[in-house]
Enzyme design. Structure first.
Site, mmCIF file in Angstrom:
data_model
loop_
_atom_site.group_PDB
_atom_site.id
_atom_site.type_symbol
_atom_site.label_atom_id
_atom_site.label_comp_id
_atom_site.label_asym_id
_atom_site.label_seq_id
_atom_site.Cartn_x
_atom_site.Cartn_y
_atom_site.Cartn_z
ATOM 1 N N GLN A 68 0.815 -1.215 0.000
ATOM 2 C CA GLN A 68 0.000 0.000 0.000
ATOM 3 C C GLN A 68 0.853 1.271 0.000
ATOM 4 O OE1 GLN A 68 -3.110 -0.142 2.981
ATOM 5 N NE2 GLN A 68 -3.819 -2.149 2.303
ATOM 6 N N ARG A 219 -15.381 -9.571 9.632
ATOM 7 C CA ARG A 219 -16.088 -9.409 8.352
ATOM 8 C C ARG A 219 -15.669 -10.477 7.346
ATOM 9 N NH1 ARG A 219 -13.753 -5.164 5.799
ATOM 10 N NH2 ARG A 219 -12.498 -4.513 7.571
ATOM 11 N N HIS A 241 -7.742 -7.478 12.582
ATOM 12 C CA HIS A 241 -8.375 -6.154 12.580
ATOM 13 C C HIS A 241 -9.644 -6.242 13.416
ATOM 14 C CE1 HIS A 241 -6.553 -5.616 8.310
ATOM 15 N NE2 HIS A 241 -5.932 -4.757 9.076
ATOM 16 N N GLU A 244 -12.735 -1.147 13.795
ATOM 17 C CA GLU A 244 -12.065 -0.003 13.175
ATOM 18 C C GLU A 244 -13.067 1.058 12.720
ATOM 19 O OE1 GLU A 244 -9.830 -1.043 9.666
ATOM 20 O OE2 GLU A 244 -9.015 0.983 9.417
ATOM 21 N N HIS A 278 -6.330 -1.617 15.500
ATOM 22 C CA HIS A 278 -7.160 -0.403 15.453
ATOM 23 C C HIS A 278 -7.942 -0.169 16.751
ATOM 24 C CE1 HIS A 278 -5.907 0.069 11.393
ATOM 25 N NE2 HIS A 278 -6.558 -0.994 10.957
ATOM 26 N N ASP A 329 0.548 0.616 8.971
ATOM 27 C CA ASP A 329 -0.649 0.164 8.260
ATOM 28 C C ASP A 329 -0.634 0.457 6.760
ATOM 29 O OD1 ASP A 329 -3.120 -0.898 7.768
ATOM 30 O OD2 ASP A 329 -4.265 0.527 8.957
HETATM 31 ZN ZN ZN Z 1 -4.519 -3.107 8.345
#
Ligand code: ZN
Length: 463
Positions: A68, A219, A241, A244, A278, A329
């Site tokens: 990312q 999720r 995660h 968040e 998070h 992140d």
């Molecule tokens: Zn992440």
């Protein structure tokens, strides 16, 4: 970048355990700190050693998605709906993933890791969910893209904790993965094969590097499988995660009849080998209860701010003995000092306070830096985070010749690094004894940067 030979590092001041000591000589051997002598003269130790002005433990970066880094700055224009959010950012990521090749993943990740080291991080926990070809077909080697992360760590010299991520569904109702998610998906069987392959592949790295597991989130993974994935970590770190975003809380609540943190506390064996990433959406009661489990809160304040996630309740978390790691992140900006600053200033903005996370004994910078060092090591499953005999030699030397640090006491220098400085104050970094940042620069900066430029050009042209 060998860590085998014995070297010495002499520091005018070093944070040894929880105390400042003067004229400290460290002996490093096989990547570890094997001897610490206080009040040692500097002379005579420099022929085969290094000199530092202010030496600190280098915290591990607790949460990263290396690829990312190449998207940093690309998703700041307003979209057609006028409702930009985490979910629109994710659409850009999915477009990116239509093209990303293994070599690009390697080059981008090595660049991010180089920047982590230059920012003062001593290790990196990679939460790695990109596994397959753009079509969703696995590569011939199921662990091809994990091997690219491992190759990146070999190039950058960072101490890697690699967490292959289990990603199964497109939402809590068990819907199939969307088009943009097909490179992520595995069932439990294939994930287990992937873990074995990755465990093997990591052996080519030095001994401080290791694996763990990561059920992506409530999720993306069936509730019944989360525990099985945790067991595949074989006692190593387990990251997920959690809590968040508000829509995520609503989705979990609708599916499971409980908020994400509430559900996790009731149904999972959360403990010190767990890191929950998070935790920006917790009730006060959830904050107290989760803090008391001994698990690490994997905080990524710059990304959480960038994505509009919300504000982690750091004041209450620390009051309840909570532990925290700092992660970069999305890697929109890689800076240990800025992450710590954002964590504290977010508390100040919410509570109209100052020095929100300081204690009677410890100033803010000192307290949150040490918390990040200890919690980062715990999150990485790494024997580091403290300068002590037997620990991996993850070390950070601040540049006390910087005009803003000159003549300051060690505590004030650390506060200044966190609140008034940043990456330009980081002079040297060692990761398990590998002296990878020397005189403010990574030793392979030119080659890593050239490979990164080459990797991102076609990606940018294709957006
Ligand atoms: Zn992440």
């Amino acid at each position: 970048m060998s860590q085998d030979q014995t070297t010495t590092v002499w520091a005018k001041t070093a944070l040894v355990g929880n105390e400042w000591q003067s004229n400290v000589q460290l002996t490093l051997s096989m990547g570890k700190i094997t001897r610490i002598i206080a009040n040692a003269p500097a002379d005579g130790h420099l022929a085969n050693g290094h000199q530092a002005a202010l030496l600190l433990p280098a915290p591990a970066n607790g949460h990263s998605h290396g690829f990312q880094r190449a998207m940093a700055g690309l998703s700041e224009a307003r979209g057609p709906s006028g409702q930009d959010s985490f979910w629109t950012w994710r659409q850009l990521m999915f477009r990116f993933l239509d093209h990303l090749t293994p070599l690009q993943v390697q080059a981008i990740t090595a660049y991010a890791q180089m920047e982590m080291l230059e920012a003062g991080f001593g290790a990196s926990v990679e939460f790695h969910y990109l596994h397959h070809q753009p079509s969703g077909q696995p590569y011939d080697d199921l662990a091809e893209l994990s091997a690219r992360i491992i190759a990146a760590a070999d190039i950058s010299g960072i101490g890697l904790t690699l967490l292959p991520v289990m990603y199964q569904y497109g939402g809590c109702d068990g819907r199939a993965l969307g088009r943009g998610q097909r490179r992520f998906g595995n069932d439990l069987d294939r994930y287990s094969q992937l873990m074995s392959a990755v465990r093997n592949a990591v052996r080519m790295l030095p001994d401080d590097c290791q694996t763990g597991t990561a059920p992506h989130s409530l999720r993306a993974v069936a509730a019944r499988d989360v525990q099985a994935i945790a067991e595949l970590a074989q006692g190593g770190p387990v990251h997920m995660h959690l809590a968040e975003q508000l829509p995520e809380v609503a989705e979990v609540q609708a599916a499971y009849g409980a908020r994400p943190v509430e559900w996790a506390l009731d149904n999972l064996p959360i403990g010190p080998n767990w890191s929950l990433i998070h935790l920006t959406q917790m009730t006060p009661q959830e904050t107290c209860d989760m803090a008391q489990t001994g698990a690490v809160a994997g905080l990524c304040p710059l990304t959480e701010a960038s994505l509009g996630d919300g504000i982690f309740d750091g004041v209450r978390w620390f009051e309840n003995g909570g532990r925290m790691a700092i992660g970069s992140d999305s890697n929109i900006r890689i800076s240990l000092a800025e992450e710590l600053r954002q964590l504290d200033t977010s508390q100040r903005l919410r509570d109209h306070s100052r020095a929100a996370l300081a204690t009677r004994q410890l100033s803010t910078g000192r307290r949150i830096f040490q918390a990040a060092a200890a919690g980062g090591a715990q999150a990485a499953g790494r024997g580091s985070g403290r300068i002590e005999v037997g620990a991996w030699a993850d070390l950070l030397a601040l540049d006390m010749s910087h005009p803003d640090l000159a003549d300051l006491s060690p505590n004030t220098a650390l506060d200044t690094f966190v609140f008034a400085g940043g990456n330009d104050m980081v002079r040297d970094v060692w990761s398990a004894g590998r002296h990878v940042v020397q005189d403010r620069q990574h030793i392979a900066r030119d080659a890593i940067t050239a490979a990164y430029r080459k990797a991102i050009k076609p990606l940018r042209d294709g957006l």
